[in-house]
Design a protein around this motif. Structure first.
Motif, PDB file in Angstrom:
ATOM      1  N   ASN A   1      72.805 -72.575  42.566  1.00  0.00           N
ATOM      2  CA  ASN A   1      72.178 -72.050  43.790  1.00  0.00           C
ATOM      3  C   ASN A   1      73.142 -72.103  44.977  1.00  0.00           C
ATOM      4  OD1 ASN A   1      72.170 -74.750  44.548  1.00  0.00           O
ATOM      5  ND2 ASN A   1      69.953 -75.001  44.413  1.00  0.00           N
TER       6      ASN A   1
ATOM      7  N   ARG B   1      67.136 -73.423  48.574  1.00  0.00           N
ATOM      8  CA  ARG B   1      66.699 -72.605  47.444  1.00  0.00           C
ATOM      9  C   ARG B   1      65.852 -73.363  46.429  1.00  0.00           C
ATOM     10  NH1 ARG B   1      70.004 -67.732  46.951  1.00  0.00           N
ATOM     11  NH2 ARG B   1      71.469 -67.665  48.706  1.00  0.00           N
ATOM     12  N   HIS B   2      66.108 -74.651  46.257  1.00  0.00           N
ATOM     13  CA  HIS B   2      65.310 -75.420  45.296  1.00  0.00           C
ATOM     14  C   HIS B   2      64.803 -76.723  45.917  1.00  0.00           C
ATOM     15  CE1 HIS B   2      67.432 -72.736  42.427  1.00  0.00           C
ATOM     16  NE2 HIS B   2      66.301 -72.852  41.739  1.00  0.00           N
TER      17      HIS B   2
END
Length: 722
Positions: free
Chosen positions: A150, A156-157
């Motif tokens: 990522n 993003r996570h």
């Protein structure tokens, strides 16, 4: 458009990477009878939900997209930026992995096997392969897993917080084994911390890189025979002779490369077995960033160091040792941890694993941090780590480093630099409780293991059971014996008579603990010189002194431990960056020393009198303890009533002596070993054919014999018939 799909505050928080509950916004959610999906994919120009037909999602700006799905079924996502398209499974459509019982035990700090739920686990979740990440960071505002997958973007996570546990988790579909990752953590108040390695990660990048790496722990075992019979090999009655090894410098491969676990499984295991040792003890193998710490400043307590290979290969190394009848002990370091920014220090922005107050939480000697043993989750982290090595890698025991530094709050501190316990004393009650719990769990959950304390004070009951008020260790290193006897041996023989009882003093307390006699790595570093260098004299006399000392050690009550290289009289002190000097074995004196240690191990293991009562007073009796003028010593070693007894006599001067030694029985006494024998490069003086006991009472014994004691030598006489 954004306001139609996202609350403005939530959208701003997601874009800033500041949202504390991203799963409440991203992924699929029911709203007004519809299934709305929201996606954050920075850099994408268009996003579709594949259901499997593509459903275009509305762009909401700054990487946010949203739309309505045709139903509750699974979906994938597709994005486009310019001419590039990519598909992926939406991590925010997957439910939690941790169950209610895991949550309960983690919150309580009683999860015995935290490595089964924390860390990075390859798994299939809801029909999709990927990796489940879980990490404890109770005071964080937001935790994300980041990596190349990522572009190390913590937005993003972001992970799901699991209520009161303080644990954050996420399942990331599609990630393979070998993925490098860290955790990006926003601490209280929003400060972004240095990227953190996984405290329960099973793998790591090669130094100087320090990201965690997704690794499976697998590999079939073929050591059932060893495991079934292990308990009998590790009791106080058993012969235990330990070969202590630093894997990085035992031997190097061509090109000065460190040996792999696979190569060590062949070369090191075979060598230790041929030398007659019963165990290999490894300096710490938990991942560590700095080679010069030798592993004693670990960052990845759950990761076998990648310097030698993968977890699977380390398991195979242990399996190979077991197949050759060798136990494997690990040096375990629960006393402190380094301040490296990717490590445990201020892990979630607070003093989580350590104490806030440096008077409790900082080691002045080592510039390291001290665990907060009174915090239930931290104690559980350490105890679970001990169990992890015993269960997942079939490790046979743990040697616990620097126990004294854990037991005392004022360890190496001046007045005013430490805080007393609740009763005003110096004992660290919380550390004591952790060690006791570790031993109870280790012995209770992994039958047949052994634990060993490196403890340098007279703290009572180190190797006594917890229910007797002890710490619960199986054995304790006898540091006093080591210091006294080495001090004596370094003196010129002409002065030894003035220090005679440095060699006998250990018997005053020999039964107070279950002792191991340690000649460890600590004795051959930091300018102390090698064992050979410590010995007085020149040339042959140095070797003779060392042979006599080893004879004294193997004849003395207590289990044995010898650091690598000492068995062949390494000439220089240990250097962790290079191989031992194996070429020295081309010289007869060094080869003779190696053969002596092998024969001492063989005699010790095969002679019950020399090991059955290592830790009991009935196994020892002085014959001559007070001959200071002659610098000689003699004693009896005894096993059970059916076992042949052994008389040991030692001459610590360069002058041959004839000494009458009292013997408990008549008949022939064979010379079982003589450190001056020609096969050890000695002068080959002694008692060829043994001695015959005469009916002359001496030294409190009804029989005696006149024994030749070569210069600087130890002689073992074994009862021929009983």
């Amino acid at each position: 458009m954004t306001a139609d799909w996202f609350h403005p505050g939530a959208a701003a928080a997601l874009v800033a990477g500041a949202h504390g509950d991203p799963f409440a916004v991203l992924g699929p959610h029911r709203a007004g009878g519809r299934v709305v999906v929201r996606v954050f994919q920075p850099g994408a120009e268009q996003v579709w939900a594949l259901t499997p037909d593509p459903v275009p999602l509305d762009p909401c700006g700054q990487g946010l997209f949203a739309g309505v799905l045709p139903g509750d079924g699974p979906y994938r996502l597709r994005a486009r930026a310019g001419d590039t398209e990519w598909d992926w499974d939406d991590p925010f459509r997957f439910g939690p992995v941790l169950g209610e019982m895991d949550e309960y035990l983690l919150a309580e700090g009683t999860h015995a096997r935290i490595w089964q739920v924390l860390g990075a686990h390859l798994m299939t979740h809801e029909g999709v392969e990927g990796v489940h990440f879980a990490v404890w960071a109770p005071n964080a505002d937001r935790v994300s897993v980041v990596g190349d997958f990522n572009i190390w973007d913590g937005r993003r996570h972001p992970m799901r917080k699991r209520g009161a546990t303080g644990v954050w988790e996420i399942f990331v579909p599609g990630l393979p084994e070998g993925t490098a990752y860290k955790y990006e953590i926003r601490g209280p108040g929003g400060q972004l911390l240095p990227l953190k390695a996984d405290p329960v990660g099973f793998g790591s990048e090669h130094a100087p890189k320090n990201a965690s790496v997704v690794r499976g722990i697998r590999g079939a075992w073929s050591d059932a025979g060893w495991m079934d019979g292990r308990a009998a090999r590790q009791t106080v009655d058993a012969p235990i002779s330990v070969y202590e090894v630093h894997l990085g410098s035992w031997k190097r491969a061509p090109g000065d490369r460190m040996l792999s676990y696979t190569e060590l499984a062949d070369q090191l295991v075979s060598y230790a077995a041929e030398m007659g040792f019963t165990h290999i003890e490894l300096l710490p193998v938990s991942e560590f960033p700095f080679d010069g710490s030798w592993g004693y400043q670990p960052v990845g307590l759950f990761a076998p160091t990648v310097r030698h290979g993968t977890p699977e290969e380390f398991r195979a190394f242990v399996d190979a040792a077991h197949r050759q009848g060798l136990g494997v002990l690990l040096d375990w370091v629960p006393g402190h941890f380094p301040t490296d920014p990717h490590g445990l220090g201020r892990f979630d922005g607070t003093a989580l694993y350590e104490h806030e107050d440096p008077r409790e939480g900082f080691h002045q000697d080592w510039n390291t941090l001290i665990y907060n043993y009174g915090r239930t989750e931290v104690q559980n982290f350490l105890v679970s780590n001990a169990l992890y090595w015993l269960e997942e890698y079939h490790i046979d025991g743990l040697r616990v480093d620097a126990v004294a530094s854990m037991l005392y709050r004022d360890y190496s501190r001046k007045d005013g630099e430490w805080l007393p316990n609740k009763d005003g004393g110096r004992e660290n009650y919380e550390a004591i409780a952790m060690l006791q719990r570790m031993n109870v769990v280790a012995y209770g959950q992994s039958p047949g293991v052994m634990t060993v304390a490196e403890e340098s004070t007279a703290f009572p009951g180190v190797s006594r059971p917890v229910n007797w008020g002890g710490l619960g260790f199986g054995f304790k290193w006898n540091m006093g014996w080591m210091n006294d006897t080495l001090s004596y041996m370094q003196r010129d023989p002409v002065y030894r008579k003035y220090h005679h009882h440095q060699m006998t003093f250990g018997l005053h307390y020999a039964w107070s603990e279950n002792y191991i006699l340690p000649i460890s790595h600590d004795e051959v570093v930091h300018g102390k010189g090698s064992m050979l260098e410590k010995m007085p004299g020149q040339g042959d006399e140095k070797f003779a002194n060392l042979r006599a000392y080893y004879g004294f050690m193997w004849g003395h009550p207590g289990k044995k431990l010898l650091f690598m290289g000492c068995e062949f009289a390494q000439g220089r002190e240990w250097a962790y960056r290079q191989s031992l000097d194996w070429h020295l074995l081309d010289h007869p004196q060094h080869a003779g020393m190696q053969r002596l240690v092998r024969d001492l191990n063989t005699l010790y293991r095969g002679t019950p009198a020399l090991h059955v009562n290592d830790c009991r007073p009935e196994g020892f009796q002085w014959l001559e303890a007070n001959d200071a003028e002659g610098s000689t010593y003699a004693w009896l070693r005894k096993g059970g009533p059916e076992d042949a007894q052994v008389a040991v006599a030692v001459n610590m001067t360069p002058v041959e002596r004839q000494l009458r030694i009292g013997l408990p029985a008549p008949g022939h006494w064979a010379e079982a070993l003589n450190t001056d024998a020609a096969i050890y490069a000695g002068g080959n003086r002694g008692n060829l054919g043994g001695v015959q006991a005469e009916a002359i009472p001496h030294q409190g014994q009804p029989w005696s014999a006149l024994v030749v004691l070569p210069p600087l030598a130890a002689v073992f006489l074994k009862q021929s018939q009983i």
